[in-house]
Design a protein around this motif. Sequence first.
Motif, PDB file in Angstrom:
ATOM      1  N   LEU A   1      -4.024   0.554  -2.398  1.00 16.19           N
ATOM      2  CA  LEU A   1      -3.323  -0.620  -2.883  1.00 16.19           C
ATOM      3  C   LEU A   1      -2.424  -0.250  -4.068  1.00 16.19           C
ATOM      4  O   LEU A   1      -2.845   0.446  -4.984  1.00 16.19           O
ATOM      5  CB  LEU A   1      -4.371  -1.644  -3.329  1.00 16.19           C
ATOM      6  CG  LEU A   1      -4.036  -3.121  -3.145  1.00 16.19           C
ATOM      7  CD1 LEU A   1      -3.635  -3.441  -1.717  1.00 16.19           C
ATOM      8  CD2 LEU A   1      -5.236  -3.953  -3.569  1.00 16.19           C
TER       9      LEU A   1
ATOM     10  N   ASP B   1      -0.650  -1.627  -7.305  1.00 16.87           N
ATOM     11  CA  ASP B   1      -0.820  -2.804  -8.155  1.00 16.87           C
ATOM     12  C   ASP B   1       0.539  -3.412  -8.482  1.00 16.87           C
ATOM     13  O   ASP B   1       1.306  -2.859  -9.259  1.00 16.87           O
ATOM     14  CB  ASP B   1      -1.560  -2.406  -9.440  1.00 16.87           C
ATOM     15  CG  ASP B   1      -1.799  -3.605 -10.347  1.00 16.87           C
ATOM     16  OD1 ASP B   1      -1.525  -4.747  -9.909  1.00 16.87           O
ATOM     17  OD2 ASP B   1      -2.261  -3.416 -11.485  1.00 16.87           O
ATOM     18  N   THR B   2       0.826  -4.552  -7.898  1.00 18.20           N
ATOM     19  CA  THR B   2       2.089  -5.228  -8.195  1.00 18.20           C
ATOM     20  C   THR B   2       1.833  -6.565  -8.890  1.00 18.20           C
ATOM     21  O   THR B   2       2.730  -7.389  -9.021  1.00 18.20           O
ATOM     22  CB  THR B   2       2.885  -5.513  -6.898  1.00 18.20           C
ATOM     23  OG1 THR B   2       2.035  -6.247  -6.009  1.00 18.20           O
ATOM     24  CG2 THR B   2       3.344  -4.245  -6.231  1.00 18.20           C
ATOM     25  N   LEU B   3       0.596  -6.760  -9.319  1.00 19.26           N
ATOM     26  CA  LEU B   3       0.246  -8.047  -9.928  1.00 19.26           C
ATOM     27  C   LEU B   3       0.919  -8.192 -11.297  1.00 19.26           C
ATOM     28  O   LEU B   3       0.917  -7.257 -12.091  1.00 19.26           O
ATOM     29  CB  LEU B   3      -1.278  -8.146 -10.082  1.00 19.26           C
ATOM     30  CG  LEU B   3      -1.813  -9.523 -10.494  1.00 19.26           C
ATOM     31  CD1 LEU B   3      -1.581 -10.560  -9.398  1.00 19.26           C
ATOM     32  CD2 LEU B   3      -3.300  -9.447 -10.818  1.00 19.26           C
TER      33      LEU B   3
ATOM     34  N   ARG C   1       0.843  -1.193   0.000  1.00 17.71           N
ATOM     35  CA  ARG C   1       0.000   0.000   0.000  1.00 17.71           C
ATOM     36  C   ARG C   1       0.877   1.242   0.000  1.00 17.71           C
ATOM     37  O   ARG C   1       1.978   1.225   0.517  1.00 17.71           O
ATOM     38  CB  ARG C   1      -0.917  -0.002   1.233  1.00 17.71           C
ATOM     39  CG  ARG C   1      -1.961  -1.089   1.166  1.00 17.71           C
ATOM     40  CD  ARG C   1      -2.867  -1.109   2.379  1.00 17.71           C
ATOM     41  NE  ARG C   1      -3.699  -2.304   2.363  1.00 17.71           N
ATOM     42  CZ  ARG C   1      -4.820  -2.417   1.651  1.00 17.71           C
ATOM     43  NH1 ARG C   1      -5.240  -1.423   0.900  1.00 17.71           N
ATOM     44  NH2 ARG C   1      -5.518  -3.541   1.672  1.00 17.71           N
TER      45      ARG C   1
END
Lengths: 242, 502
Positions: B154, B156-158, B148
């Motif tokens: 959040l 985004d590290t996807l 975060r």
Amino acid sequence: MVIVLNESIDFRALNKRIRGTDEHKITLNGCIGQRYIGTGVSDKQIEINGTPGNALGAYLNGGEIVVHGNAQDATGDTMNNGEIVIHGNAGDATGYAMRGGKIYIRGNTGYRAGIHMKAYMDFKPVIVIGGRAGSFLGEYQAGGIIVVLGQNDDGLPIINNFCGTGMHGGKIYLRCNALPHKIPEQVCAKKIRGCDDKELSEIVKDYCKCFFGMNYNELLDADFFVLTPNSENPYKRMYTDN
Amino acid sequence: MDMYIPAEYEVVRNAENCTVCRSCERQCANGVHTFDKDLGKMTADGTKCVNCHRCVCLCPTHAIKIVKSDDTYRLNANWSMQTMNEVYRQANSGGVLLSSMGNPNDYPKYFDKILINASQVTNPSIDPLREPMETTVYLGKKDAEIKRDGNGNLIDTLAPQLKLNMPIMFSAMSYGSISYNAHASLARAAEELGVFYNTGEGGLHKDFYKYGKNTIVQVASGRFGVHADYLEAAAAIEIKMGQGAKPGIGGHLPGIKISDDVSKTRMIPKGVDAISPAPHHDIYSIEDLRQLIYTLKEATDYRKPIIVKIAAVHNVAAIASGIARSGADIIAIDGFRGGTGAAPTRIRDNVGIPIELALARVDERLRQEGIRDSVSVVAAGSIRSSADVVKAIALGADACYIGTATLLALGCHLCRSCHTGKCNWGIATQLPDLVKRLDPDNGYQRLVNLVTAWNHEIKEMMGGMGLNSIEALRGNRLMLRGVGLNETELKVLGLLHAGEDM
């Protein structure tokens, strides 16, 4: 743009900066093994002082990379266009499956250089090695030109084992007086005088422009062996329908 | 034809029905049917027949049938007719036997020895016609750390994901092995279905760049057609390390099949053999594989998932563990029954292991090592129906590749003669007169029909189990039971036997 590198700068951050800049000319100082430099780049001039890591200029699509030092493995993997000049030695699998562009190496290269090199329409890849090459040079070669000039002074042979195994296109020029190894069945060898071959002369002339102190007349005034695929297709009668 | 080998099939023509329209003669690229002027009727040479059923399907009066010849050698339980014929062929030619499509031999079909559960009384079943049922699948790494920013939002590290509307994709089949019209059908169907088709190692035809967001491009040992635009065009990139039909060996498209158009797509000269060596000569370790994965990620700015496709072989679980740690986003595993446009018969019929067993072991191993979420797993190698898809997912797959089933949808009758290049259905051929028999407008619709139907069936089966999300089925082996399997087989599959309860 000048980027000063050290061990703490990883390849991902470095390559992001290279991709992100609009500047045409990029100089990397103190390069220490960062991989994948110039991957897929098409219009930049990258000068590297130090030692770039593996897969330098993979899928290179144009532009120029000059290395003042040695390059590691897989330089110019599947390269499509552009030029890579190495003022030192290059490691294994140099120019794997390259389809276009040029790789000029001042010194030696390791195993598996130019494996599966291919040509297509106007694309005609060229690798010139100033010194000697390791085993498996030009295996499965399907097109393009590999030149080994044999200027190494370590007494080792210009090529090693299995040169051109499975070759089915292109040419390999070896600058030597006698074939150093038994070459595989799929390959024919013919002795020529370097200066008599126009294509070779032009390549060597272009190569010498990159390296101060190399004399192309001297290099070409020598015996070469040209390796080409044996016209009898080795795979033609290998299969039977079942 | 080898004089020692009698016709395998007989062409039986009903003389009363035959109007001598000569349709069969026009349809057969193998030259089986000819018109006999003197007799004023059609004749047939069964020795040339491959039993593709083209003439049967297109005979306007249904006058033709193909029957297995009852001509026989002296019966021998050890030396079958097929085995004897193979010896004759090799004695005649000195060649390596070459076959097409998947392994046809009588090995166990584990999918057929697995049964699916359903709810009764408790945990009621769900009616997919009435209630929402989720078959959307995202393929890619899911092991992102939750981070975060200063405001608590959040970050985004996807890793990049492939979104599939249903857990089915079209397997890698190259332009060269199959026709332009077959590729056109697959590409359009993938777009309409919201799934992906796969170029195989034959490059991407310029006409199909527009389907890029539904295209997986392949990078194989020969690197045919691989260049910056090709990588950029695709939604994902698949590194082909192996193929279920021919584990451990490469490919060889003979120069005669490198037509003008195929030459452009593969980016090699016309008429020159296209040889994909058995290994990638720059990959001798997981570390080397990692290097190729990262060159592809660098070349596409980390925007596309990288798939590594391997054949299912004995130590597949350990290999998959290595691949999961190499940076790959998705592992595709191709079982020993997977199809091919051409493979040496001995390799196709004797090398590799069944996908069901490989899949179960890979899923189990990745779970044990706590890295199941760092890759998605795609199962391939003879997924024949929606039931096979459901079973594969319950054994641990995220999605399935289907190849042979797509070709059947396009008209293929599994005559297994792709390697001859004379496919009467216009699929596995580059001959213009044959290619045009496959109409992509019709072909794509048939593919859409097939996969849509399977998706309905998948929902029905999920509903029956009381599941409304495909995610809840993945690796859910309690939904499966084995029948007629021995203890070792059950252990490898991680299944209870039918009748056993918890």
